[in-house]
Design a protein around this motif. Sequence first.
Motif, PDB file in Angstrom:
ATOM      1  N   ASP A  48      -2.935   0.181  -3.867  1.00  0.00           N
ATOM      2  CA  ASP A  48      -2.524  -0.763  -3.337  1.00  0.00           C
ATOM      3  C   ASP A  48      -2.489  -1.951  -4.638  1.00  0.00           C
ATOM      4  OD1 ASP A  48      -5.283  -2.860  -3.365  1.00  0.00           O
ATOM      5  OD2 ASP A  48      -5.683  -0.689  -2.704  1.00  0.00           O
ATOM      6  N   ILE A  82      -3.323   7.307  -3.248  1.00  0.00           N
ATOM      7  CA  ILE A  82      -2.997   6.085  -2.577  1.00  0.00           C
ATOM      8  C   ILE A  82      -3.352   4.745  -3.352  1.00  0.00           C
ATOM      9  CG2 ILE A  82      -3.682   4.599  -0.451  1.00  0.00           C
ATOM     10  CD1 ILE A  82      -2.269   7.214   0.167  1.00  0.00           C
ATOM     11  N   VAL A 142       0.981  -1.199  -0.015  1.00  0.00           N
ATOM     12  CA  VAL A 142       0.019  -0.010  -0.060  1.00  0.00           C
ATOM     13  C   VAL A 142       0.790   1.179  -0.166  1.00  0.00           C
ATOM     14  CG1 VAL A 142      -1.814   1.315   1.446  1.00  0.00           C
ATOM     15  CG2 VAL A 142      -1.629  -1.139   1.221  1.00  0.00           C
ATOM     16  N   ARG A 166      -4.677   2.091   3.830  1.00  0.00           N
ATOM     17  CA  ARG A 166      -4.807   2.858   3.026  1.00  0.00           C
ATOM     18  C   ARG A 166      -5.239   4.142   3.738  1.00  0.00           C
ATOM     19  NH1 ARG A 166      -6.182   1.935  -2.759  1.00  0.00           N
ATOM     20  NH2 ARG A 166      -7.233   3.824  -2.561  1.00  0.00           N
TER      21      ARG A 166
END
Length: 348
Positions: A337, A335, A40, A312
Motif C-alpha cells: 500500500d 500486498i 492497496v 490488504r
Amino acid sequence: MTRQLDDAFLDELAAYGPIGKTLGMVIRPAFVAPKGRTFVWGDWSAIEARVLPWLAASPGAEKVLDIFRTNDLDPSLPDIYKITAGELLHKDPREVTKNERQSHGKVPVLSLGFGGGVGALQKMAVNYGVYFDEDASKALVTSWRDRNPWAREFWGQFRTDPSGEVTHASGLWGACLMAIRNPGTIHEAGRVAYAYDPDYMGGTLFCALPCGRLLTYPDCRVRTRKVKDKTTGEESEVTALWYRKGFGWSALWYGKLAENVTQAVAGSIIRETLVYLDTAEDWSTWMPVVGHTHDEIVTETIEDDEHIERARRVLGEAMLRRSAWRETLPLAVEIEDCYFYTKAVPST
C-alpha cells in the motif's frame, strides 16, 4: 556544452541499470491517489512459473509445484529461483546470493519455460542487467532443460516416417498436430485439449483451457510464407504451421503453445478475481479496483489504518481464492500500500 551535459546525464542514469528499465520504473509513481485516499495492490508471485507446471500435470512438474507449496508455507526456505540457481551453479540454494538468484535463478526460470533457447535467455538477462556470452548461455539452457524434463515433455514432439505415418506424438505440439490431422477429434496434453474444425474460419484450431475458455487459432494450416529477417532485411521462405493473427500471420510452435496456454490461464485467474471483487459483498464501494496489469490488481481506499488493513486482508484473500477448476494450483500474493503506485515489495 549541451552534448556534454547530455552524456553526463546518461552516464548518471546508466548507473541505475538498463536505461529502458530505469525509465520504465518512473511510470508507476506517476499514478497518485486522490488526497485522503491511498492505493492497496496485490501481485501474484511467479504466477507463470506456477501455472506452466500445473498445466503440464506430470510427476516431474508436480515436484516443481511442491517447491512453491513448501516455500509458501515457510518463506524462510529457498524459493524456486534460489533452488534453480543452486542447481545450475552446483551450490547449496541457501548459499545463493541475491545477484545469483537473479542471474541463474529468475532469468532461466522466466525465459526458458516456454521453450526458449540462447536468444530468449540473453534477452531476459539484459532486462535484469545480466550478460551471458554464447557459451555460457548454451550451457545454462542445456543444464536447465536437463533438470526440467517435464517441461520438454509438455512442449511435446511430433514425428512421422517417410510415408507420413505418425510414429510419435506427445505434449502440446503432438496434440496440436494430431488434432489438425484428425478434424473433429479431441487430443489432450496435460490439462488442456485441442480440436480442429476445418469448416470454421478457414480451418480453426481450438484449445480448451481448464477454466472452460477456448483459445482460437483461425485459418490455421501448414503454409510456406516469405519471412523478412529483422536484422538483415533478407527474405526467405519458411514452411510452418501458421494462423491468422489480426491482419497478419503468426507461426505456431511448441513454445508459443506453452506460452499461450500459460498466459491465458493466468488471464482467466485475474478476470475471475476482478469480477469477484466487483460483485462480492460491498467491497467495490469502499475499495474499488482502479487498475490492473497482467499479474497485479490495484484498489483504492480511504487513507487510514483501519481501511488500509481491511483492504490488504480482503484483497489478499480474494487473490488467493480457489475456484473449483484450479483447486490444486498453488498461488501466493504480495500486498503493498502507498499513496502512489510502485513496485510491490515482499513482506518480511
